[in-house]
Design an enzyme around this catalytic site. Structure first.
Site, PDB file in Angstrom:
ATOM      1  N   ASP A   1       0.853  -1.187   0.000  1.00  0.00           N
ATOM      2  CA  ASP A   1       0.000   0.000   0.000  1.00  0.00           C
ATOM      3  C   ASP A   1       0.894   1.244   0.000  1.00  0.00           C
ATOM      4  OD1 ASP A   1      -2.334   1.455   0.070  1.00  0.00           O
ATOM      5  OD2 ASP A   1      -2.746   1.105   2.190  1.00  0.00           O
TER       6      ASP A   1
ATOM      7  N   GLU B   1       2.667   4.834  -4.176  1.00  0.00           N
ATOM      8  CA  GLU B   1       2.615   5.712  -5.359  1.00  0.00           C
ATOM      9  C   GLU B   1       3.947   6.434  -5.648  1.00  0.00           C
ATOM     10  OE1 GLU B   1      -1.025   4.363  -4.152  1.00  0.00           O
ATOM     11  OE2 GLU B   1       0.207   5.684  -2.923  1.00  0.00           O
TER      12      GLU B   1
ATOM     13  N   ASP C   1      -9.025   3.874  -2.221  1.00  0.00           N
ATOM     14  CA  ASP C   1      -9.854   4.383  -1.122  1.00  0.00           C
ATOM     15  C   ASP C   1     -11.188   4.928  -1.619  1.00  0.00           C
ATOM     16  OD1 ASP C   1      -7.681   3.729   0.386  1.00  0.00           O
ATOM     17  OD2 ASP C   1      -6.989   5.776   0.712  1.00  0.00           O
TER      18      ASP C   1
END
Length: 840
Positions: free
Chosen positions: A437, A440, A513
């Protein structure tokens, strides 16, 4: 590229699996070297690929490339003259570096910047500066798709399936970002980026793959254009007006590295793209079951209680997940000793006994703590991303002050993979898998919550060059770590939030999300279809919505949708109410249980679809137009989809719905209600009543679907459960289907050919099972216990079974004349041997 660049420009490595060949020429046994020259003069070159039906027209002034097929232009490059290439430059001699100015305490730095017009060399974002050491380096190129007005792809955006015109200036952005509760119907970049665009029209599908990992913008404009149908003489050429879609790609840096995928059919495009970037990794079977996740399950007692809750309420599941709170102060590869003091017992005594698994989160940021082994080793070896001054880049994320592992460095990936060894990752076991997670990468106090573009990676490449690759590389390293942990024997499972072209080789992705609102359920369908078309079949959305508290009806509808999508995980934010499937009343629990159990009964079909995705790059979840490429009405459909070639799924995405309008494609197709077996009448839009109990699912005539006859607590406990075959006849009273089997977890299917591929065929009242791949060496005792044949027009007088090396046997059956369904019962047909059923 520049002919003589001031310094090397970044060329994306590791995404392509091999040097590409001319895929459109493969059927001719030729490659690029087989192109022959038809015409050559000072300004024009005409090349042909083995025959004159397909030609490339290259003109020099103005520069343009056209692909012409049978006299028609299919696509052209630079037809709008938008080729753009900013050359790298040495820094102006009068400009002092930022470090020099800091050292000298220059009071005239602002004045100096104005004098040198350094706006091109340095951009300000609040307190942040982006220093461009060699000036702006953007590139761009336009493509015109002639005769096309329907374009798809370039995930990831919370947008419609059909890409929209961007004439209003709101362009599609490919730039991986941590966006909490992203906006619906937005072209902004979110967690992943795959620079693949598909165009479709009746008779041809084409694709453009723009291999660039820097920030990329895509403009799309569809218009009517005058086309010239060329011939050998200008006098016989004709003109007509056709739609044309212009696509302009712009990237901040790198080189122009572009692939045109010529199809001509949708499945040809998927195969051609896979020839470049690889196919979907075959997932372990358990990962196709249901996953239960929350930020965060509190402690070992909480895990045990949730696990027991599934059994108490007779709901199957395979994996429970632990978010960041399970660690020691957000130090990854560690455990919170107070809450998870005996993780091995939790895994072996609670989960392993029921053949269940554990997934834990592993983010790329590493807490700055000299006493933390992962940090101290990485620090000592120089494994962190650097800032432009050569120091370790530091940013704020979940642990507080953090440094970021440089996964672009092969040595870092090797080291990171070693951290999964049982000797290194204390408290882990063979049932522990991984969730990447925040990759990015997320930097809480950075520009757009991500890393500064002038940070420096391995090879002295700036972050601007590799940004969209960062998560791709972490997932690569994580998958390798799990494989290495098993001695190369076991398939990994890795979910990643950030992804790029080729991420399908390493595991699964999800849509990030989302919110517990109806519009997020609705938009999840086109989002997943778009990701699937970009080669990543193993994808899903958080069931129920990650942010907020879903009303019971929304949660039920989301479970029903998620159960018929590739990756199936319920997940919730730490600020939400508990959301286990049994907490919304007995009736809702019953409906959710039924949805999850239906998923488990369909696992043989799903596993066969993933084998097809792995072997020949067919998306597991696909738009309706992919199966019906000639039917114009399907081109914009995004509220229903095909699960494989056999099931048409229509999720209910609005509240209090009592009927839905389902489009049944194919005027010659027959569709059957998957649960009631009733033949649906009509073609086109059909109104179907719905209740909260289920969503519409239709089986396509001409298909055979393998199912399990009963459901266990987890996938591994269902290995020996018998099969049912659901045979749906088409207008020719025929049907075909497949069953794929292996051990469900190892690489033996690949290295030792321990797999089984069976083909089922129904034709002229004969139903047979044959080996579809003689290389398969997998053996099973599992049997087909029941066969349902939908669409049999009259009751047979007898059914007999002919089994290899055995005598013919009578088969018990019943026939329901009202719905034309023949049920063959009490069978014991081994799925691994040949057999034939004769219906008389």
């Amino acid at each position: 590229n520049e002919k003589v660049p001031f310094k090397p420009r970044y060329e994306v490595p590791d995404v392509l699996i091999k040097e590409p060949v001319c895929l459109s020429c493969l059927h001719l046994g030729t490659n690029f070297q087989s192109l022959t020259v038809l015409q050559k003069d000072a300004d024009k070159l005409v090349l042909t690929c083995a025959d004159e039906d397909q030609q490339l027209h290259v003109t020099a002034n103005p520069f343009q490339i056209q692909f012409v097929c049978k006299g028609e232009i299919v696509w052209s490059t630079n037809s709008n003259g938008l080729l753009y290439f900013e050359h790298l430059q040495p820094a102006p001699q009068s400009r002092k570096s930022t470090s020099q100015e800091e050292k000298e305490g220059s009071a005239n730095s602002s004045k100096q910047e104005n004098q040198d017009d350094l706006g091109l060399w340095e951009e300000k974002f609040g307190k942040f500066s982006d220093i461009k050491a060699n000036g702006p380096s953007s590139i761009g190129l336009d493509f015109s798709l002639h005769g096309f007005e329907h374009v798809y792809g370039i995930p990831q955006h919370a947008e419609t399936l059909l890409l929209k015109n961007t004439s209003d200036g709101d362009v599609y952005r490919l730039y991986n970002l941590d966006v909490f509760g992203y906006k619906v119907h937005s072209k902004m970049g979110i967690y992943g980026a795959v620079p693949l665009l598909l165009a479709h029209k009746p008779g041809r599908t084409a694709g453009i793959f723009w291999l660039n990992s820097s920030e990329t913008l895509v403009e799309i404009a569809t218009k009517a254009a005058m086309e010239v149908l060329s011939s050998r003489t200008p006098e016989t050429s004709k003109q007509r007006v056709l739609p044309q879609t212009d696509v302009r790609w712009m990237s901040e840096s790198g080189i122009i590295d572009t692939f045109i995928l010529m199809g001509p059919q949708p499945f040809d495009i998927f195969k051609q793209y896979a020839e470049l970037t690889g196919t979907q990794a075959l997932p372990p079977l358990f990962s196709l079951g249901y996953h239960q996740c929350r930020w965060n399950y509190e402690d070992e007692d909480d895990v045990e209680g949730v696990d027991a809750g599934f059994d108490m309420h007779d709901i199957p599941y395979d994996v429970i997940w632990l978010d960041i709170e399970h660690t020691d102060g957000k130090r990854y590869f560690t455990w919170n000793k107070e809450k998870f003091g005996n993780p091995e017992r939790m895994q072996k005594q609670i989960l392993m006994k029921k053949k269940r698994k554990l997934v834990v989160i592993l983010d790329p940021h590493i807490k700055v703590d000299p006493l933390y082994t992962i940090y101290s080793q990485a620090k000592e070896r120089g494994y962190f991303v650097k800032d432009r001054k050569g120091k370790d880049f530091e940013g704020i994320c979940w642990p507080g002050l953090s440094s970021y592992l440089d996964f672009t460095n092969p040595e870092v990936r090797e080291w990171y993979a070693d951290q999964f060894a049982f000797s290194a990752y204390k408290g882990s076991s063979e049932i522990l898998f991984a969730w990447n997670d925040m990759n990015e990468p997320s930097v809480f106090r950075g520009v757009e919550l991500t890393m500064q573009k002038d940070a420096v990676h391995y090879g002295k490449w700036e972050h601007r060059e590799v940004h969209n690759l960062y998560g791709f590389y972490q997932q690569m390293a994580t998958a390798e770590g799990l494989i290495r942990r098993s001695g190369g024997l076991e398939r990994p499972f890795v979910l990643t939030r950030s992804f790029f072209a080729g991420s399908q080789k390493y595991g699964a992705v999800w849509t990030g999300d989302n919110k517990a609102k109806w519009q997020y359920l609705k938009i999840s369908v086109p989002m997943l279809l778009t990701i699937s078309m970009a080669g990543i079949s193993f994808c899903g959305a958080d069931v129920g919505g990650f942010i907020g508290n879903p009303e019971p009806e929304l949660l039920v509808r989301w479970y029903q949708a998620g159960a018929l999508q590739p990756f199936f995980r319920g997940h919730a934010n730490m600020n939400t109410k508990r959301r286990e499937p049994w907490l919304f009343g007995e009736e809702n629990t019953r409906i959710i249980r039924n949805a999850i159990k239906e998923r488990y009964s369909l696992l043989p079909y799903l596993y066969a679809l993933f084998y097809r995705a792995h072997k020949v790059a067919e998306p597991v979840m696909r738009p309706v137009w992919v199966e019906f490429p000639k039917e114009l009405e399907t081109f914009g459909i995004e509220d229903e989809y095909m699960l494989g070639n056999a099931l048409l799924v229509y999720p209910v995405t609005e509240p209090k719905v009592t009927a839905v309008n389902v489009f049944l494609p194919g005027p010659q197709e027959i569709w059957y209600d998957f649960r009631k077996f009733i033949r649906l009448e009509g073609h086109g839009t059909v109104k179907i009543p719905v209740t909260l109990n289920s969503i519409p699912v239709m089986q396509r005539g001409g298909t055979v679907i393998p199912l399990k006859t009963s459901v266990g607590k987890s996938t591994e406990l269902m290995v020996d459960v018998p099969y049912e075959l659901r045979v749906a006849l088409d207008t020719k009273e025929s049907a075909v289907g497949e069953l794929y089997l292996d051990d469900g977890h190892s690489f033996q299917y690949l290295h030792e050919k321990k797999f089984l591929l069976r083909k089922f065929t129904f034709h002229k009242n004969v139903f047979s099972s044959r080996c579809a791949d003689e290389n398969g060496q997998f053996h099973t005792k599992c049997v087909v216990e029941q066969i349902l044949i939908l669409g049999i027009k009259k009751q047979p007088s007898s059914v007999t079974a002919s089994i290899h090396d055995g005598k013919d046997q009578a088969v018990a059956f019943t026939y329901d004349a009202k719905i034309s369904v023949l049920t063959l019962q009490k069978l014991s047909l081994n799925v691994g041997i040949d057999w034939v059923l004769h219906i008389k």
